[in-house]
Enzyme design. Structure first.
Site, PDB file in Angstrom:
ATOM      1  CG  ASP A   1     -20.891 -12.005   9.762  1.00 51.32           C
ATOM      2  OD1 ASP A   1     -19.751 -11.881  10.244  1.00 51.32           O
ATOM      3  OD2 ASP A   1     -21.384 -11.177   8.976  1.00 51.32           O
TER       4      ASP A   1
ATOM      5  CG  ASP B   1      -1.985   1.062   1.151  1.00 52.50           C
ATOM      6  OD1 ASP B   1      -1.822   2.001   0.341  1.00 52.50           O
ATOM      7  OD2 ASP B   1      -2.971   0.962   1.909  1.00 52.50           O
TER       8      ASP B   1
ATOM      9  N   GLY C   1      -4.221   4.008   5.308  1.00 51.34           N
ATOM     10  CA  GLY C   1      -3.557   5.223   5.773  1.00 51.34           C
ATOM     11  C   GLY C   1      -4.529   6.289   6.245  1.00 51.34           C
ATOM     12  CG  ASP C   2      -8.004   6.724   3.879  1.00 51.53           C
ATOM     13  OD1 ASP C   2      -7.990   5.544   4.316  1.00 51.53           O
ATOM     14  OD2 ASP C   2      -8.467   7.015   2.762  1.00 51.53           O
TER      15      ASP C   2
ATOM     16  CG  HIS D   1     -22.731 -11.563  13.969  1.00 52.08           C
ATOM     17  ND1 HIS D   1     -22.304 -10.438  13.315  1.00 52.08           N
ATOM     18  CD2 HIS D   1     -21.659 -12.390  14.006  1.00 52.08           C
ATOM     19  CE1 HIS D   1     -21.035 -10.569  12.992  1.00 52.08           C
ATOM     20  NE2 HIS D   1     -20.610 -11.752  13.383  1.00 52.08           N
TER      21      HIS D   1
ATOM     22  CD  GLU E   1      -2.988   7.116   0.745  1.00 51.21           C
ATOM     23  OE1 GLU E   1      -3.878   6.491   0.135  1.00 51.21           O
ATOM     24  OE2 GLU E   1      -3.027   7.323   1.979  1.00 51.21           O
ATOM     25  CG  ASN E   2      -4.456   8.062  -3.379  1.00 50.46           C
ATOM     26  OD1 ASN E   2      -5.459   7.838  -2.718  1.00 50.46           O
ATOM     27  ND2 ASN E   2      -3.870   9.242  -3.424  1.00 50.46           N
TER      28      ASN E   2
HETATM   29  O1  AHR Z   1      -3.764   3.035  -1.018  1.00 47.10           O
HETATM   30  C1  AHR Z   1      -4.926   2.408  -0.629  1.00 47.10           C
HETATM   31  C2  AHR Z   1      -5.693   3.194   0.365  1.00 47.10           C
HETATM   32  O2  AHR Z   1      -6.202   4.332  -0.248  1.00 47.10           O
HETATM   33  C3  AHR Z   1      -4.934   3.746   1.535  1.00 47.10           C
HETATM   34  O3  AHR Z   1      -4.661   2.819   2.546  1.00 47.10           O
HETATM   35  C4  AHR Z   1      -5.875   4.773   2.013  1.00 47.10           C
HETATM   36  O4  AHR Z   1      -5.247   5.772   2.753  1.00 47.10           O
HETATM   37  C5  AHR Z   1      -6.532   5.288   0.746  1.00 47.10           C
HETATM   38  O5  AHR Z   1      -7.903   5.322   0.880  1.00 47.10           O
END
Ligand code: AHR
Length: 490
Positions: A425, A205, A291-292, A402, A207-208
């Site tokens: 579940d 990962d 990350g977000d 559940h 990012e994006n």
């Molecule tokens: O890169 C994949 C994801 O994209 C990251 O973990 C996140 O921060 C974003 O939404």
């Protein structure tokens, strides 16, 4: 030598070393993780049995007897203080706990053995994540780093993002190159590239984008050298240096050596977009989230570390030998009075002594036993869980499951309630009852802090002793979540 001794000898020392199962240094004798018990909100630390040893699971078992327990902190063994605690809210998601924090893991969700000694992994579900935004010594900017983790290759999903590694200190998406983390799962959202087959894959990962490695990096690309990998215990590696080199490696954490899935330049983005080189790492550490704070993913973590510097393949090969020597193995996930496949049971909660029953798909407690209160214990719908599923006797083909934390009696394809997560579940592990050891408690496989619990409205939920929802009420948890299991026939 243990994994972080090996990295140090290779000139790429660990700057964060996390494991709930064992010491990652031969001399480490400090705390591995902290558990909090819900009966009185007190905490204790679990240490290794001896320097360099396996976690003392008995500390947890004794401390948590008769209540539910959470893994509230995973300590950094490197001496840099890069501990992991509940992740704060982020740009993509706000967690269900007060202040928008994510859940932390239930403490008994992932029992394993290391050379025959019991230990617990960190089983993370949706909305569960750990983070440290204020680290010391972790790679930032374009600095080189290595990441390894040992995890359960059978526990994953397709949501973003089960990551372990380097992320934004802001909990928001700050663009390509702000992250460098190991990802595991099957997410191909947004046209993200993948490995071969149907997954799961070890990816990076950055990012994006979840990147499998490959030459062209167009949306939907497949790296044929990055295989689907689902060993019960899997080793994964992602590393990136300060030129434009990065790599993915992986293998079976119980047997054999690491494969090389990719080694080469970072992805190139269309003109006008943020590029992945030079990197803009920020040095926060995440586990189980993106990350977000994208928090839809699930997975199980046993151990891992971040290094400063780009570890050589030879160093990582020795780390893999240490992982093999640690002797990961599976063990029973159940406790308490035996519950076994083929048994037909009725269940009475210890609070009201009423019976768990169903009316078509709805589940209630009812005053007396009847055909609709009988359930057959069957093989788990989640095959590697070590738990069971519970099939209605008078409505075969439907199982207790559940959904939105409430118990129903559904067929696998009931489109009213998330057939995609039905297997997980509808799988529950019998444990020792909270109120009396002659009773059982039934732990949700997919939400292991949560147990079948009747509350006074007559419905049955998966609840915990003190949590964010109405069915998490502290009061009467131990009796409402303990069940007398009556055998109807064999
Ligand atoms: O890169 C994949 C994801 O994209 C990251 O973990 C996140 O921060 C974003 O939404």
């Amino acid at each position: 030598a243990h994994s972080c001794d090996i990295y140090a000898a290779g000139g790429t020392p660990c700057v964060a070393a996390h494991s709930s199962t064992r010491s990652l240094y031969g001399s480490y004798n400090g705390p591995l993780y902290q558990v909090k018990r819900n009966s009185d909100n007190t905490t204790t630390d679990v240490h290794p049995l001896f320097p360099g040893g396996v976690a003392n699971a008995g500390t947890q078992d004794n401390f948590c007897a008769g209540t539910t327990c959470l893994i509230t902190e995973i300590y950094d063994q490197s001496g840099r203080g890069n501990h992991l605690t509940a992740a704060p809210p982020g740009g993509a998601a706000t967690g269900p706990e007060p202040g928008g924090y994510d859940f932390v893991a239930g403490a008994t969700g992932a029992a394993v053995t290391l050379n025959g000694l019991k230990a617990y992994g960190v089983f993370t579900t949706q909305s569960t994540g750990y983070r440290n935004d204020n680290t010391n010594g972790v790679a930032t900017g374009n600095e080189a780093e290595g990441i390894y983790a040992v995890f359960d290759g059978t526990h994953y999903n397709g949501a973003c993002c089960w990551d372990y590694g380097n992320a934004e200190t802001s909990n928001t998406d700050t663009g390509q190159g702000s992250m460098e983390a190991l990802y595991f799962g099957t997410s191909t959202a947004n046209g993200w590239v993948s490995g071969s087959g149907s997954g799961p894959w070890i990816q990076a990962d950055l990012e994006n984008g979840l990147w499998s490695g490959g030459a062209t990096y167009q949306p939907g690309d497949v790296n044929p050298n990055n295989p689907s990998i689902d060993y019960r215990f899997t080793t994964g590696i992602v590393k990136g240096d300060d030129t434009n080199l990065w790599a993915i490696r992986g293998g079976n954490a119980q047997f054999g050596l690491l494969g090389n899935f990719y080694s080469g330049p970072r992805p190139t983005q269309p003109a006008g977009q943020d590029q992945y080189y030079p990197m803009r790492k920020q040095g926060a550490i995440i586990l189980g989230i993106g990350g977000d704070n994208s928090d839809g993913a699930q997975g199980t973590f046993y151990e891992g570390a971040l290094t400063i510097g780009y570890p050589s393949d030879a160093t990582e090969d020795l780390v893999q030998l240490d992982i093999l020597a640690a002797g990961y193995g599976t063990t029973s996930q159940t406790s308490g009075p035996p519950v076994f496949e083929g048994q037909v049971i009725t269940l009475q909660d210890a609070q009201s002594e009423m019976y768990l029953g169903h009316d078509v798909n709805d589940v209630y407690v009812v005053p007396s036993a009847s055909a609709s209160t009988q359930f057959k214990v069957v093989a788990p719908n989640a095959p590697n869980s070590g738990c069971f599923s519970y099939e209605s006797v008078d409505q075969p083909g439907t199982f207790l499951r559940h959904f939105a934390y409430q118990l129903f009696c559904d067929s696998p394809n009931n489109s009213d309630r998330s057939p995609g997560t039905f297997a997980d579940d509808s799988t529950f592990c019998p444990e020792t009852g909270f109120a009396a050891s002659s009773d059982n408690a039934f732990r949700s496989y997919s939400y292991p802090t949560r147990f079948w619990r009747q509350v006074d409205d007559g419905n049955v939920y998966i609840g915990t002793q003190g949590g964010p929802f109405a069915w998490d009420n502290w009061y009467e948890f131990t009796t409402q979540a303990s069940w007398k299991v009556n055998t109807v026939s064999l």
